[in-house]
Every structure is written in C-alpha cells, then in structure tokens.
Design a protein around this motif. Structure first.
Motif, PDB file in Angstrom:
ATOM      1  N   ALA A  35      46.537 -88.883 -86.373  1.00  0.00           N
ATOM      2  CA  ALA A  35      45.942 -88.012 -85.350  1.00  0.00           C
ATOM      3  C   ALA A  35      44.794 -88.747 -84.660  1.00  0.00           C
ATOM      4  N   VAL A  36      44.026 -89.516 -85.447  1.00  0.00           N
ATOM      5  CA  VAL A  36      42.891 -90.275 -84.910  1.00  0.00           C
ATOM      6  C   VAL A  36      43.407 -91.458 -84.088  1.00  0.00           C
ATOM      7  N   SER A  37      44.344 -92.204 -84.637  1.00  0.00           N
ATOM      8  CA  SER A  37      44.898 -93.379 -83.942  1.00  0.00           C
ATOM      9  C   SER A  37      45.534 -92.982 -82.620  1.00  0.00           C
ATOM     10  N   GLN A  38      46.244 -91.843 -82.618  1.00  0.00           N
ATOM     11  CA  GLN A  38      46.958 -91.393 -81.412  1.00  0.00           C
ATOM     12  C   GLN A  38      46.053 -91.162 -80.229  1.00  0.00           C
ATOM     13  N   CYS A  39      44.783 -90.806 -80.475  1.00  0.00           N
ATOM     14  CA  CYS A  39      43.908 -90.606 -79.312  1.00  0.00           C
ATOM     15  C   CYS A  39      43.093 -91.863 -79.030  1.00  0.00           C
ATOM     16  N   GLY A  40      43.441 -92.983 -79.672  1.00  0.00           N
ATOM     17  CA  GLY A  40      42.807 -94.260 -79.354  1.00  0.00           C
ATOM     18  C   GLY A  40      41.537 -94.525 -80.151  1.00  0.00           C
TER      19      GLY A  40
ATOM     20  N   LYS B 225      32.057 -90.019 -84.421  1.00  0.00           N
ATOM     21  CA  LYS B 225      32.029 -88.773 -83.650  1.00  0.00           C
ATOM     22  C   LYS B 225      32.383 -87.550 -84.504  1.00  0.00           C
ATOM     23  N   ALA B 226      33.162 -87.775 -85.550  1.00  0.00           N
ATOM     24  CA  ALA B 226      33.655 -86.611 -86.302  1.00  0.00           C
ATOM     25  C   ALA B 226      34.029 -87.007 -87.728  1.00  0.00           C
ATOM     26  N   ILE B 227      34.146 -85.985 -88.571  1.00  0.00           N
ATOM     27  CA  ILE B 227      34.637 -86.170 -89.940  1.00  0.00           C
ATOM     28  C   ILE B 227      35.834 -85.236 -90.116  1.00  0.00           C
ATOM     29  N   ILE B 228      36.914 -85.768 -90.687  1.00  0.00           N
ATOM     30  CA  ILE B 228      38.058 -84.902 -91.026  1.00  0.00           C
ATOM     31  C   ILE B 228      38.196 -84.841 -92.546  1.00  0.00           C
ATOM     32  N   PRO B 229      37.538 -83.869 -93.197  1.00  0.00           N
ATOM     33  CA  PRO B 229      37.789 -83.685 -94.629  1.00  0.00           C
ATOM     34  C   PRO B 229      39.166 -83.049 -94.803  1.00  0.00           C
ATOM     35  N   VAL B 230      39.920 -83.529 -95.766  1.00  0.00           N
ATOM     36  CA  VAL B 230      41.236 -82.954 -96.076  1.00  0.00           C
ATOM     37  C   VAL B 230      41.090 -82.126 -97.353  1.00  0.00           C
ATOM     38  N   HIS B 231      41.632 -80.918 -97.341  1.00  0.00           N
ATOM     39  CA  HIS B 231      41.629 -80.082 -98.556  1.00  0.00           C
ATOM     40  C   HIS B 231      42.878 -80.465 -99.345  1.00  0.00           C
TER      41      HIS B 231
ATOM     42  N   GLU C 237      39.095 -93.824 -77.256  1.00  0.00           N
ATOM     43  CA  GLU C 237      38.797 -95.258 -77.276  1.00  0.00           C
ATOM     44  C   GLU C 237      37.320 -95.531 -77.603  1.00  0.00           C
ATOM     45  N   GLY C 238      37.079 -96.379 -78.602  1.00  0.00           N
ATOM     46  CA  GLY C 238      35.703 -96.755 -78.934  1.00  0.00           C
ATOM     47  C   GLY C 238      35.019 -95.818 -79.924  1.00  0.00           C
ATOM     48  N   ASP C 239      35.660 -94.681 -80.204  1.00  0.00           N
ATOM     49  CA  ASP C 239      35.064 -93.732 -81.156  1.00  0.00           C
ATOM     50  C   ASP C 239      35.608 -93.945 -82.567  1.00  0.00           C
TER      51      ASP C 239
END
Ligand SMILES: *Cc1c(COP(=O)(O)O)cnc(C)c1O
Length: 363
Positions: A91-96, A125-131, A74-76
């Motif tokens: 995956a991001v939405s699921q953790c709020g 907080k993070a970056i998710i690069p997709v290959h 939440e908030g991130d």
C-alpha cells in the motif's frame, strides 16, 4: 481430519441468511453502490463505534486510498511492521512512498513502540500499526509518538474485526483504519471486499469520491479517482454475517484459551496478549525452532497448518531492489511461526486433539 480453516463450514452457519441476502440483491436489479452498501457501511461503522465507514474493493485498496487522501507519496516514509502480510508494505510502495520497517515484540508479534523513535526521519509521514493475528497493536504509546511528531496513524485492522484496545474497538483507534473482508478473515465475504473506518468526516467524504472515479455526481469528476467499490452482493452477505461476529469471536477466544492452557508447559513460544488488548484470534500462532517436526506430525495426523508468513517482507523478491537493515526478529519469526487450526465452528475436542499431537511431538 482437522482442516486448518474450512470456509464452507464457516458460511454454513449463516446459510439461510446468506441465501436470502443474495436473492434480495438479485431481485432488486441494483448491483453497485445501492441500498445494501449504504446499510452495511452504517452497520459496520456502528459495530466499530465510529461515525464513518467507506466500503471499498479490498483491504489493500483501503490502506492505499487512505494514504492517497493524506497526500503521502514520492519522498515520504511510512513506518510499517517488519513482520506483516505484504499488503501493508505494498500500500505504501504503490503511492510512491517508502515503507520503513519497525521490528515487533517477538511474543506479541506486534510493532514494538519502543523501536519507533529510532525509525523516524524528517520524511516520516505516518505509522501503520497492524493488529496482527487479531490482537490490537499497543496503540497508546504509538499514538503518543505520533502526536509528538505530527504523524498520521493508520490501523491495518484486516485481521482484527471486533478486537478491542483499552475498551475501544479497532477501527476507531487511530486517524483511519483499513479492513479486509477476504473470505478467510473473521468477517469474510464470498469474494473480495474491504472498508475504511474513521472519525474524520472530511476524510470520509474524500474517500467516498475517490473510490468511485472521483465522482460525487454521475459523469462529473472532481479528482482522478479509482474504481474500488464493494458490490451489493458482498455487502448483503456481510450484513447477513455481521450480527454473529461477536459470538464467533467469543468462540475463537474460548478455543485460544484452551490452546494456551494445554500448551503452556511445553518448549513452545505462545502468543502474549498485552493488558489493554482483547484479541479476536484471527490466527493461533505459536513459535518453535522445531517447526518442521511439528508440520510433519500434523501431516501424519491429518491436522491442517499454515505459516503466516514464511518470508519476511524485506526478504521478498519484490523488495530485492532496496537495501534493508538487518531485521533479525522478522527473520526469526518467519523461520519459527506456525499457525494452528482456528475457526468459529471448531470444538474444544478438536483443540485437544491438536494439542495432543504437539505434546507427543515435543515430549
Ligand atoms: C488480508 C490482509 C490485507 C489485505 O486485504 P485484501 O483484502 O486481501 O487486499 C492487509 N493487511 C493484512 C494484515 C491482511 O491480513
């Protein structure tokens, strides 16, 4: 007939090893978290050139559990590509937390590192690069930005088992990586499966606990964990197929080269590969404003085709309750991309046949 992807043919190449693997598990009488899972985790870690692999139930869980252990919620905000399979966003939405889209380079299809700075906020907080489609994202500038801002880098390697960037395997390029063994992936199970790879021993230990009801010792629970486990049969099947993965990826590379040679003189957008990247060609994706004509010609000729993906994540009904910025590149790619047949059993003759139909259609 040239199917888009015939999974029966993919697995026929491993039929004896797969049948022996299944028989071995059946005979063992042990079906969850046993010797096959332990051995597969060791073998896949070694393959990815990392010290730790934690298998889980699927690729979405792999991404989600990494975010959870990093305490992202939440908030991130987490930066994700504007063009990817929906799992990266979910995956991001699921953790709020909030997925914050970053537009790709339209010719490599991967997150454009030059656009990351503008997407950062104090909540990132993070970056998710997709290959995406098998080609590693341009990790070096992505890791530089992340280091400057203290961000986690989580690879979505669900489409890139075995790919390399600057000589190193995907799965070992960021802080942690998520893999999927969905049947159609380059390394596919006979059902769902996933894994996390990392250099971080503490993270690995936390994930091992989290995936199994938050338990290290049976009936003793340290955290409110989940049930997300790879089963013994899938682990055994993956062990049977892993030794051939590099050979199969080399075949894909060979087929992709032929596609690129045969199609370069047409008004067709071809995938660009960055200098540091070795793609494993999960998909062969071209771009055309005349996609529908090509699709009709393929249907006529009995050639399989697909679109990855026809609707950008921010334009999905599932995300309609959020106001998104205009993401013109994601929107245009969704309108123009077309995936051509690509599989490790395919022949150059079949690639030529597909290319002939494209030439006839666009000339
Ligand atoms: C397949 C895939 C996933 C999710 O994997 P599942 O095992 O289906 O949950 C995540 N990200 C990308 C880019 C994928 O292609």
């Amino acid at each position: 007939m040239i199917p888009f992807l015939d999974l029966k043919r993919v697995n026929a190449a491993h039929i004896d090893a797969i049948q022996a693997a299944i028989a071995r598990v059946l005979d063992s009488g042990w079906y969850i978290l046993g010797a096959e899972v332990t051995a597969f985790e060791q073998e896949f870690a070694q393959y990815c050139e990392v010290p730790h692999c934690i298998s889980v139930a699927n690729g979405l869980d792999a991404l989600h559990l990494i975010l959870r252990v990093y305490d992202i919620g939440e908030g991130d905000e987490v930066l994700v590509p504007s063009n990817t399979f929906i799992a990266t966003w979910l995956a991001v939405s699921q953790c709020g937390a909030k997925p914050v889209p970053v537009e790709p380079d339209a010719s490599t299809y991967n997150m454009d590192p030059a656009r990351i700075a503008a997407a950062l906020t104090p909540r990132t907080k993070a970056i998710i690069p997709v290959h995406l489609y098998g080609q590693p994202a341009d990790m070096s500038p992505i890791l530089d930005v992340a280091r400057c801002h203290g961000l986690r880098v989580i690879e979505d390697a669900a489409q890139a088992h075995g790919a390399r960037y600057a000589g190193r395997r995907t799965g070992g390029l960021g802080h942690a990586a998520a893999f999927s063994f969905y049947p159609g992936k380059n390394l596919g199970a006979l059902g769902d499966g996933g894994a996390i790879t990392t250099h971080d021993a503490v993270l690995a230990d936390q994930l091992r606990t989290l995936r199994n009801y938050g338990s290290k010792r049976k009936y003793h629970h340290e955290v409110a964990g989940v049930n997300s486990r790879l089963d013994e049969i899938q682990a055994a099947v993956l062990r049977a197929k892993l030794p051939a993965l590099d050979t199969e990826n080399a075949t894909r590379q060979h087929l992709a080269q032929r596609y690129l040679e045969r199609l370069h003189d047409l008004p067709l957008g071809l995938p660009a590969i960055v200098a540091a990247a070795e793609s494993v060609w999960h998909l062969m994706v071209v771009r055309s404003a005349q996609r529908e004509r090509l699709q009709a010609a393929f249907d006529q000729a009995g050639i399989g085709h697909m679109v990855h993906y026809p609707v950008a994540c921010h334009r999905q009904k599932a995300y309609a309750d959020t106001v998104w910025p205009a993401l013109p590149i994601a929107k245009q790619l969704a309108a123009e991309v077309l995936s051509l047949p690509m599989a490790p059993y395919m022949t150059l003759y079949e690639v030529d046949r597909v290319c002939d139909v494209i030439h006839e259609t666009l000339n």
